[in-house]
Design a protein around this motif. Structure first.
Motif, PDB file in Angstrom:
ATOM      1  N   ARG A 361       0.816  -1.200   0.000  1.00  0.00           N
ATOM      2  CA  ARG A 361       0.000   0.000   0.000  1.00  0.00           C
ATOM      3  C   ARG A 361       0.863   1.270   0.000  1.00  0.00           C
ATOM      4  NH1 ARG A 361      -2.953  -3.118   3.771  1.00  0.00           N
ATOM      5  NH2 ARG A 361      -1.941  -2.039   5.509  1.00  0.00           N
ATOM      6  N   LYS A 362       1.954   1.203   0.770  1.00  0.00           N
ATOM      7  CA  LYS A 362       2.846   2.378   0.859  1.00  0.00           C
ATOM      8  C   LYS A 362       3.479   2.674  -0.488  1.00  0.00           C
ATOM      9  CE  LYS A 362       6.859   4.030   3.457  1.00  0.00           C
ATOM     10  NZ  LYS A 362       7.840   3.705   4.516  1.00  0.00           N
ATOM     11  N   ARG A 363       4.002   1.639  -1.161  1.00  0.00           N
ATOM     12  CA  ARG A 363       4.657   1.838  -2.454  1.00  0.00           C
ATOM     13  C   ARG A 363       3.653   2.265  -3.519  1.00  0.00           C
ATOM     14  NH1 ARG A 363       9.074  -3.082  -3.022  1.00  0.00           N
ATOM     15  NH2 ARG A 363      10.214  -2.644  -1.061  1.00  0.00           N
ATOM     16  N   LYS A 364       2.469   1.690  -3.459  1.00  0.00           N
ATOM     17  CA  LYS A 364       1.457   2.055  -4.454  1.00  0.00           C
ATOM     18  C   LYS A 364       1.058   3.523  -4.288  1.00  0.00           C
ATOM     19  CE  LYS A 364      -2.994   0.572  -6.290  1.00  0.00           C
ATOM     20  NZ  LYS A 364      -4.093  -0.391  -6.199  1.00  0.00           N
ATOM     21  N   ARG A 365       0.955   3.985  -3.064  1.00  0.00           N
ATOM     22  CA  ARG A 365       0.576   5.379  -2.830  1.00  0.00           C
ATOM     23  C   ARG A 365       1.678   6.333  -3.342  1.00  0.00           C
ATOM     24  NH1 ARG A 365      -0.125   4.893   2.064  1.00  0.00           N
ATOM     25  NH2 ARG A 365       1.846   5.751   2.875  1.00  0.00           N
ATOM     26  N   ILE A 366       2.952   5.972  -3.107  1.00  0.00           N
ATOM     27  CA  ILE A 366       4.053   6.814  -3.585  1.00  0.00           C
ATOM     28  C   ILE A 366       4.044   6.884  -5.099  1.00  0.00           C
ATOM     29  CG2 ILE A 366       6.568   6.953  -3.728  1.00  0.00           C
ATOM     30  CD1 ILE A 366       6.675   5.695  -0.937  1.00  0.00           C
ATOM     31  N   CYS A 367       3.811   5.745  -5.763  1.00  0.00           N
ATOM     32  CA  CYS A 367       3.805   5.690  -7.230  1.00  0.00           C
ATOM     33  C   CYS A 367       2.663   6.516  -7.790  1.00  0.00           C
ATOM     34  CB  CYS A 367       3.712   4.244  -7.692  1.00  0.00           C
ATOM     35  SG  CYS A 367       3.733   4.025  -9.485  1.00  0.00           S
ATOM     36  N   TYR A 368       1.477   6.363  -7.174  1.00  0.00           N
ATOM     37  CA  TYR A 368       0.337   7.119  -7.663  1.00  0.00           C
ATOM     38  C   TYR A 368       0.529   8.626  -7.447  1.00  0.00           C
ATOM     39  CZ  TYR A 368      -2.922   3.417  -8.946  1.00  0.00           C
ATOM     40  OH  TYR A 368      -3.557   2.403  -9.600  1.00  0.00           O
ATOM     41  N   ASP A 369       1.150   9.014  -6.309  1.00  0.00           N
ATOM     42  CA  ASP A 369       1.413  10.448  -6.059  1.00  0.00           C
ATOM     43  C   ASP A 369       2.360  11.006  -7.112  1.00  0.00           C
ATOM     44  OD1 ASP A 369      -0.234  10.304  -3.897  1.00  0.00           O
ATOM     45  OD2 ASP A 369       1.386  10.083  -2.412  1.00  0.00           O
ATOM     46  N   PHE A 370       3.363  10.248  -7.519  1.00  0.00           N
ATOM     47  CA  PHE A 370       4.312  10.695  -8.528  1.00  0.00           C
ATOM     48  C   PHE A 370       3.616  10.865  -9.860  1.00  0.00           C
ATOM     49  CE2 PHE A 370       7.189   9.464 -11.990  1.00  0.00           C
ATOM     50  CZ  PHE A 370       8.122  10.491 -11.924  1.00  0.00           C
ATOM     51  N   LEU A 371       2.825   9.922 -10.265  1.00  0.00           N
ATOM     52  CA  LEU A 371       2.166   9.998 -11.561  1.00  0.00           C
ATOM     53  C   LEU A 371       1.127  11.120 -11.580  1.00  0.00           C
ATOM     54  CD1 LEU A 371       1.643   6.193 -12.371  1.00  0.00           C
ATOM     55  CD2 LEU A 371       3.319   7.758 -13.378  1.00  0.00           C
ATOM     56  N   ILE A 372       0.505  11.389 -10.462  1.00  0.00           N
ATOM     57  CA  ILE A 372      -0.457  12.495 -10.413  1.00  0.00           C
ATOM     58  C   ILE A 372       0.264  13.831 -10.571  1.00  0.00           C
ATOM     59  CG2 ILE A 372      -2.054  13.728  -8.881  1.00  0.00           C
ATOM     60  CD1 ILE A 372      -2.847  10.995  -7.737  1.00  0.00           C
ATOM     61  N   ASN A 373       1.420  13.968  -9.902  1.00  0.00           N
ATOM     62  CA  ASN A 373       2.194  15.213 -10.035  1.00  0.00           C
ATOM     63  C   ASN A 373       2.683  15.389 -11.466  1.00  0.00           C
ATOM     64  OD1 ASN A 373       1.849  15.831  -7.318  1.00  0.00           O
ATOM     65  ND2 ASN A 373       3.712  14.702  -6.713  1.00  0.00           N
ATOM     66  N   MET A 374       3.112  14.291 -12.123  1.00  0.00           N
ATOM     67  CA  MET A 374       3.577  14.375 -13.505  1.00  0.00           C
ATOM     68  C   MET A 374       2.418  14.759 -14.421  1.00  0.00           C
ATOM     69  SD  MET A 374       6.813  13.806 -13.797  1.00  0.00           S
ATOM     70  CE  MET A 374       6.908  13.467 -15.540  1.00  0.00           C
ATOM     71  N   GLU A 375       1.215  14.226 -14.169  1.00  0.00           N
ATOM     72  CA  GLU A 375       0.073  14.584 -15.017  1.00  0.00           C
ATOM     73  C   GLU A 375      -0.287  16.057 -14.851  1.00  0.00           C
ATOM     74  OE1 GLU A 375      -4.495  13.006 -15.918  1.00  0.00           O
ATOM     75  OE2 GLU A 375      -3.370  12.214 -14.194  1.00  0.00           O
ATOM     76  N   GLU A 376      -0.159  16.592 -13.638  1.00  0.00           N
ATOM     77  CA  GLU A 376      -0.464  18.000 -13.422  1.00  0.00           C
ATOM     78  C   GLU A 376       0.627  18.900 -14.003  1.00  0.00           C
ATOM     79  OE1 GLU A 376      -0.944  18.348  -9.271  1.00  0.00           O
ATOM     80  OE2 GLU A 376      -2.933  17.375  -9.203  1.00  0.00           O
ATOM     81  N   SER A 377       1.881  18.419 -13.918  1.00  0.00           N
ATOM     82  CA  SER A 377       3.001  19.240 -14.414  1.00  0.00           C
ATOM     83  C   SER A 377       3.014  19.292 -15.930  1.00  0.00           C
ATOM     84  CB  SER A 377       4.339  18.677 -13.900  1.00  0.00           C
ATOM     85  OG  SER A 377       4.371  18.676 -12.495  1.00  0.00           O
ATOM     86  N   THR A 378       2.676  18.219 -16.568  1.00  0.00           N
ATOM     87  CA  THR A 378       2.717  18.143 -18.043  1.00  0.00           C
ATOM     88  C   THR A 378       1.378  18.476 -18.658  1.00  0.00           C
ATOM     89  OG1 THR A 378       2.214  15.767 -17.981  1.00  0.00           O
ATOM     90  CG2 THR A 378       4.536  16.401 -18.016  1.00  0.00           C
ATOM     91  N   GLU A 379       0.462  18.906 -17.828  1.00  0.00           N
ATOM     92  CA  GLU A 379      -0.863  19.284 -18.302  1.00  0.00           C
ATOM     93  C   GLU A 379      -1.517  18.158 -19.127  1.00  0.00           C
ATOM     94  OE1 GLU A 379      -0.542  22.934 -20.360  1.00  0.00           O
ATOM     95  OE2 GLU A 379      -0.028  24.095 -18.548  1.00  0.00           O
ATOM     96  N   GLY A 380      -1.426  16.962 -18.643  1.00  0.00           N
ATOM     97  CA  GLY A 380      -2.122  15.829 -19.261  1.00  0.00           C
ATOM     98  C   GLY A 380      -1.318  15.067 -20.267  1.00  0.00           C
ATOM     99  N   THR A 381      -0.081  15.520 -20.535  1.00  0.00           N
ATOM    100  CA  THR A 381       0.730  14.756 -21.494  1.00  0.00           C
ATOM    101  C   THR A 381       1.028  13.384 -20.921  1.00  0.00           C
ATOM    102  OG1 THR A 381       1.701  16.815 -22.304  1.00  0.00           O
ATOM    103  CG2 THR A 381       2.851  14.746 -22.818  1.00  0.00           C
ATOM    104  N   VAL A 382       1.386  13.307 -19.675  1.00  0.00           N
ATOM    105  CA  VAL A 382       1.583  12.023 -18.978  1.00  0.00           C
ATOM    106  C   VAL A 382       0.274  11.720 -18.242  1.00  0.00           C
ATOM    107  CG1 VAL A 382       2.903  10.776 -17.266  1.00  0.00           C
ATOM    108  CG2 VAL A 382       4.045  12.458 -18.731  1.00  0.00           C
ATOM    109  N   CYS A 383      -0.395  10.681 -18.676  1.00  0.00           N
ATOM    110  CA  CYS A 383      -1.724  10.331 -18.115  1.00  0.00           C
ATOM    111  C   CYS A 383      -1.568   9.195 -17.115  1.00  0.00           C
ATOM    112  CB  CYS A 383      -2.675   9.920 -19.234  1.00  0.00           C
ATOM    113  SG  CYS A 383      -4.320   9.520 -18.643  1.00  0.00           S
TER     114      CYS A 383
END
Length: 472
Positions: A361-383
């Protein structure tokens, strides 16, 4: 005519007083008859000789001939009759022909007698004896009676021409009927076993009638026979006047019924002594019956108890089944004991699973937090959704992708199994370096896997959940 000649018999002689007085007597030829023979019959065709007693003569030949001329003797003494009654019949008053008694012997002196000093015996000259034979009409009538009896009573029917026996049958029938009957109904009820002429004659002798309307004669010359001859032939027995006659317009409408006042004890039943004896025997029989009923009840109870218990075959089958069940329960008991021993290992395994789930659960949460930040930073380029499913710009080994690959692998494996007919390819296994004790412990800890289990995912509550192929 030839058939009638074959059926003709003649009375050859009557057994004399001397012959009946001998120790070595001539026995009757009737079936199961041990009486002394009284009459000798001879067949005119085959010359066969037949010795008959008085009783068998009434049954087989219909009694004495109606014409006295057909009897080879002209006189019959009282001594001769008494001797024939004693040795040739079981009845007290058998029928005899109406022959006169011989004249007494007259002693007159003669020349020869004077010389010898003895009286001379002079007996009357008997009439010449002429051999007679039973008429063909009588035999034809006998056959006619027998055919009628067989037609109404079956092939084993036998006619009764003896008056005492016929009277007994008639009296029993009317007594059991307990009502009036005419001569036609009586004849049919007896099934023609008593011929019609014999039936008429017996009814006439068994009741007191004012008229003689039923008396019929085959020969007009013989029809004038006196009542005295009739009584000599069959009357005067115990059943005389035992019936009551009610005259009608003709013979067929006249009625006969039993005169109960002529019965024993004036129709009131048994005598007091006989009644008491009968009641005593009845009480004894009832007591024996009750004892037998008690024994039967006891035997029924024992039989029910035995029927409720299993038989040897059923007991053996039940024992085999119970032994197999006991063996199965013992195996389950041994497995349960192993699980009880491995309780510590079970707790350790459960703690390990919970620890790994926490890290997951801990690793999954870290991974999902990273991908969410990348999606916000790239304005949807990384989904996030595409990356998790394995189609995004960043390659991520996510739970969804791993489960998807496992499901696809199982589907391909099942399709290959269908093509190969379910055969599995055996592969060589490398021997482990574990000790024997370690392998036994691992085998005892092993839980059989489900073939439908393909993957694991984290549920909404954060607990590990299994994914089964049948649920997809």
């Amino acid at each position: 005519k030839e058939e009638e000649k074959e059926e003709m018999w003649e009375i050859k002689k009557l057994m004399s007083v001397a012959e009946l007085s001998k120790e070595s007597i001539v026995v009757c030829n009737g079936d199961d008859c041990d009486l002394c023979a009284a009459v000798l019959f001879v067949s005119s065709a085959t010359k066969e000789r037949w010795y008959s007693c008085l009783d068998c003569q009434d049954v087989h030949f219909g009694g004495w001939p109606e014409k006295l001329s057909e009897i080879p003797v002209k006189t019959l003494s009282r001594e001769h009759k008494n001797l024939m009654i004693e040795k040739c019949s079981v009845r007290k008053r058998p029928a005899f022909p109406a022959l006169p008694e011989p004249l007494p012997t007259v002693h007159t002196p003669s020349t020869g007698a004077k010389k010898m000093g003895q009286p001379a015996k002079v007996t009357p000259n008997p009439r010449s004896t002429k051999s007679s034979q039973m008429s063909a009409s009588l035999m034809a009538t006998h056959r006619k009676w027998q055919e009628a009896a067989e037609k109404m009573g079956g092939p084993n029917a036998r006619i009764v021409v003896s008056k005492p026996a016929a009277k007994k049958l008639i009296f029993d029938l009317l007594h059991d009927k307990f009502g009036p009957m005419n001569i036609t109904d009586t004849y049919k009820a007896l099934k023609a076993t008593v011929p019609s002429p014999v039936l008429r004659s017996c009814l006439d002798e068994m009741c007191e009638k004012p008229d003689e309307g039923f008396a019929e004669s085959d020969d007009e010359e013989e029809g004038a026979t006196s009542k005295k001859d009739k009584v000599t032939k069959g009357g005067g027995d115990d059943l005389s006047n035992s019936l009551i006659f009610k005259g009608g317009r003709n013979a067929n409408t006249s009625l006969y019924y039993v005169d109960h006042t002529k019965l024993q004890n004036n129709g009131n039943g048994l005598e007091p002594c006989a009644r008491n004896e009968l009641l005593g025997e009845k009480a004894k029989a009832e007591e024996e019956e009750s004892a037998l009923q008690r024994e039967i009840a006891k035997m029924d109870a024992e039989a029910k108890q035995l029927n409720s218990e299993p038989t040897n075959e059923e007991a053996a089958a039940t024992l085999t089944k119970n032994e197999a069940e006991v063996a199965r329960v013992r195996e389950e008991l041994e497995e349960a004991r192993k699980l009880k021993v491995n309780e510590r290992h079970k707790k350790q395994t459960k703690l390990r699973i919970e620890g790994m789930a926490t890290q997951w659960r801990k690793r999954k949460r870290i991974c999902y937090d990273f991908l969410i930040n990348m999606e916000e930073s790239t304005e949807g380029t990384v989904c996030l959704r595409k990356c998790v499913s394995g189609d995004g710009q960043i390659e991520v080994e996510s739970d969804e992708r791993a489960n998807k690959d496992s499901i696809a692998f199982v589907k391909r494996k099942r399709e290959r199994g269908k093509l190969t007919g379910g055969r599995r390819v055996k592969r060589a296994k490398t021997a482990g370096r574990m000790s024997q004790q370690q392998r036994e412990e691992e085998e005892s800890f092993k839980i059989p896997a489900d073939e439908n289990f393909v993957a694991v995912q984290l549920g909404s509550n954060g607990a590990a959940e299994r994914i089964f192929m049948d649920d997809i």
